[in-house]
Design a protein around this motif. Structure first.
Motif, short mmCIF file in Angstrom:
data_model
loop_
_atom_site.label_atom_id
_atom_site.label_comp_id
_atom_site.label_asym_id
_atom_site.label_seq_id
_atom_site.Cartn_x
_atom_site.Cartn_y
_atom_site.Cartn_z
N GLU A 37 -5.55 11.82 0.68
CA GLU A 37 -6.84 11.50 1.30
C GLU A 37 -6.70 10.35 2.30
O GLU A 37 -7.38 10.32 3.32
CB GLU A 37 -7.84 11.13 0.21
N GLY A 38 -5.82 9.41 2.00
CA GLY A 38 -5.57 8.32 2.93
C GLY A 38 -4.99 8.82 4.24
O GLY A 38 -5.35 8.34 5.32
N ALA A 92 -7.75 10.35 6.21
CA ALA A 92 -8.59 9.31 6.79
C ALA A 92 -7.95 8.70 8.03
O ALA A 92 -8.65 8.24 8.95
CB ALA A 92 -8.88 8.22 5.76
N SER A 147 -6.27 10.39 10.13
CA SER A 147 -6.17 11.48 11.11
C SER A 147 -4.75 11.98 11.28
O SER A 147 -4.35 12.42 12.36
CB SER A 147 -6.74 11.04 12.48
#
Length: 237
Positions: free
Chosen positions: A115-116, A119, A121
């Motif tokens: 997920e990081g 985030a 991109s």
């Protein structure tokens, strides 16, 4: 044994090491390609990778060697030398087992890491290369070490093609001396020594990789008894 017979055995050791090296390279490449494909977002890619894994895990390595060396040449009009036939059969077979190691290690990475990357991109390839693989590869080393030892023992199967590996050479020496216990004891010891050295190399690689990703050493809990602090109630004595 005479020096000539020992030379035959050592030639077999060299052939075994070459076969182990080439088939391990192929199995490693197959493991990562198929293992990463098992985690792909497209279902067709996951299906093809899963189909390959199930086929090669569910078939015998010995029968696969028969297919590559004896069945495929008449069908396609070409003949592989024993070294490359053994490399292809063993690499594809053990690569299927390795792909499950890769898939499991990637799946064990904390989802927050993924997920990081989203985030930030990162593209899927950047997340795989910069986030997932650096954390997953150190966890793959112990099962890959076991798989490498299994591959070493699997190289003895190529003796059915008349390939002069350690098992085949040991059998020739046994026929020459008519002494089974001594010869096969030597062969077992040689396999053990090679496996022992491979295990130590893989453990060193595991320590180096885990250090590279900042794994903290495990500390033993502090067992020292501390005197409880008491407050001075009512003033000093």
């Amino acid at each position: 044994m005479t020096s000539g017979l020992w030379a035959l055995v050592f030639d077999g050791v060299w052939v075994t090491l070459q076969l182990l090296f080439f088939s391990a390279l192929l199995a490693t490449a197959v493991s990562f390609v198929v293992g990463v494909a098992r985690t792909h977002r497209l279902w067709i890619v996951r299906f093809v990778a899963g189909f390959y894994t199930e086929v090669f895990r569910g078939t015998s390595a010995l029968v696969m060697i028969f297919w590559v060396f004896f069945v495929l040449p008449p069908a396609f009009g070409w003949q592989l030398v024993p070294m490359w036939a053994g490399t292809l059969a063993l690499g594809l077979t053990y690569g299927a087992y390795g792909s499950e190691i890769v898939r499991g290690a990637l799946g064990a990475v904390d989802p927050a890491q993924q997920e990081g990357g989203i985030a930030l991109s990162f593209t899927p390839w950047q997340r795989m290369r910069l986030i997932l693989l650096p954390q997953a590869v150190p966890e793959m080393i112990p099962p890959f070490s076991n798989l490498l030892i299994e591959l070493l023992k699997g190289t003895a199967l190529v003796s059915i093609m008349g390939m002069g590996d350690l098992a085949f050479s040991g059998n020739l020496v046994r026929l020459a001396l008519q002494e089974s216990a001594e010869i096969y004891t030597y062969v077992l010891l040689i396999y053990f020594v090679i496996a022992f050295l491979l295990t130590r190399v893989m453990r060193g690689l595991e320590r180096k990789l885990k250090t590279g990703v900042g794994k903290a050493p495990v500390h033993e809990p502090d067992t020292e008894l501390k005197r409880p602090e008491t407050s001075n109630v009512g003033g000093a004595a």
